[in-house]
Design an enzyme around this catalytic site. Structure first.
Site, PDB file in Angstrom:
ATOM      1  N   ARG A  33      20.093  10.741 -50.642  1.00 36.46           N
ATOM      2  CA  ARG A  33      19.023   9.908 -51.246  1.00 36.46           C
ATOM      3  C   ARG A  33      18.947  10.116 -52.761  1.00 36.46           C
ATOM      4  NH1 ARG A  33      12.742   9.923 -51.150  1.00 36.46           N
ATOM      5  NH2 ARG A  33      12.150   7.754 -50.811  1.00 36.46           N
ATOM      6  N   ILE A  59      11.473   2.801 -53.864  1.00 38.42           N
ATOM      7  CA  ILE A  59      12.377   3.158 -52.766  1.00 38.42           C
ATOM      8  C   ILE A  59      11.441   3.591 -51.639  1.00 38.42           C
ATOM      9  CG2 ILE A  59      12.701   5.477 -53.781  1.00 38.42           C
ATOM     10  CD1 ILE A  59      15.425   5.640 -52.424  1.00 38.42           C
ATOM     11  N   SER A  60      11.630   3.027 -50.450  1.00 39.24           N
ATOM     12  CA  SER A  60      10.672   3.229 -49.366  1.00 39.24           C
ATOM     13  C   SER A  60      10.596   4.691 -48.912  1.00 39.24           C
ATOM     14  CB  SER A  60      11.054   2.361 -48.163  1.00 39.24           C
ATOM     15  OG  SER A  60      11.235   1.030 -48.539  1.00 39.24           O
ATOM     16  N   GLN A  61       9.474   4.996 -48.265  1.00 39.33           N
ATOM     17  CA  GLN A  61       9.271   6.338 -47.712  1.00 39.33           C
ATOM     18  C   GLN A  61      10.271   6.564 -46.564  1.00 39.33           C
ATOM     19  OE1 GLN A  61       5.740   6.721 -45.386  1.00 39.33           O
ATOM     20  NE2 GLN A  61       5.648   8.948 -45.583  1.00 39.33           N
ATOM     21  N   PRO A  62      10.974   7.697 -46.564  1.00 40.78           N
ATOM     22  CA  PRO A  62      11.967   7.950 -45.513  1.00 40.78           C
ATOM     23  C   PRO A  62      11.421   7.754 -44.097  1.00 40.78           C
ATOM     24  CG  PRO A  62      12.191   9.600 -47.221  1.00 40.78           C
ATOM     25  CD  PRO A  62      10.992   8.770 -47.582  1.00 40.78           C
TER      26      PRO A  62
END
Ligand code: SAH
Length: 215
Positions: A33, A59-62
């Site tokens: 990431r 960037i989206s939350q994992p």
């Protein structure tokens, strides 16, 4: 701690939070990431939270990515449509699991940036389109008409009709729906030609921008 060790800890956290799809967990264990975040946020790359990227996007939350991808029940033979390439991180996760990913991004600098990182990482099963995600993969190359799975990484006020049309029989689409700060994750299924919607968890995404007011 080394990024590699942090990555394994993130995978443990996802497992602890209930993610059990082994293909998804393996993808999280493999994709760095830190390569997809801005240089000034690299040290936070493995915190389970969204981070700013360019153009006021995130960037989206994992964990949220893991929830969406788990619902898709990804198969190695799948062709997946992704709306909102953004940093390219989720694109990489998808491309490491399935046969082909077609990814649409509205903003050219984000798409081109993601393409650069994904090409450097060696992915050869991703197609890109710069344009309006409300239209799905229309007029794009290769001229695919439908997809086994669709994942939308930005919040729409309603489920875009074109995306429903491009969902293959037996397919599933994960899409955040709602116009406020918080939305609901919708799972849209096409079974025997009919569209069925199941409501899932609460979530918070940047809006799926409407281009020229078209739906
Ligand atoms: N999965 C990405 C999410 C990025 S945020 C990641 O983790 O990095 C959502 C993305 O959707 C942004 O890059 C934004 O530019 C894009 N987007 C917003 N409206 C769009 C539209 N109408 N069509 C295509 N992409 C859109």
């Amino acid at each position: 701690m080394r990024f590699e060790d942090q990555r394994q800890l993130l995978v443990k956290e996802l497992e602890y939070r209930g993610i059990c799809d082994t293909a998804v967990l393996k993808a999280f264990a493999e994709i760095p990431r830190e390569d997809y975040v801005l240089p000034e946020y690299r040290e936070y790359a493995y915190q389970n939270r969204p981070l700013p990227i360019l153009n006021q996007q995130t960037i989206s939350q994992p964990w949220m990515i893991a929830i969406m991808l788990s619902h898709l029940k990804l198969q190695p033979t799948d062709r997946v449509l992704e709306i909102g390439t953004g940093s390219g991180y989720q694109t990489a996760l998808l491309a490491s699991i399935v046969q082909e990913v077609c990814s649409v991004e509205l903003l050219d600098n984000l798409s081109l940036g993601a393409q650069k990182v994904l090409k450097a990482a060696g992915f050869k099963n991703i197609y890109y389109r710069i344009g309006d995600g409300w239209q799905g993969w229309e007029k794009a190359y290769p001229a695919y008409k439908s997809f086994d799975k669709i994942v939308v990484s930005a919040a729409a006020e309603n489920v875009p009709e074109k995306l429903c049309e491009q969902l293959a029989e037996g397919g599933v689409m994960a899409i955040p729906v709602g116009s406020g700060i918080g939305q609901t994750l919708y799972l849209v299924y096409r079974k025997e030609g009919e569209i069925k919607i199941q409501y899932d968890v609460a979530c918070a995404f940047v809006p799926l921008v409407r281009v020229n007011g078209r739906a």
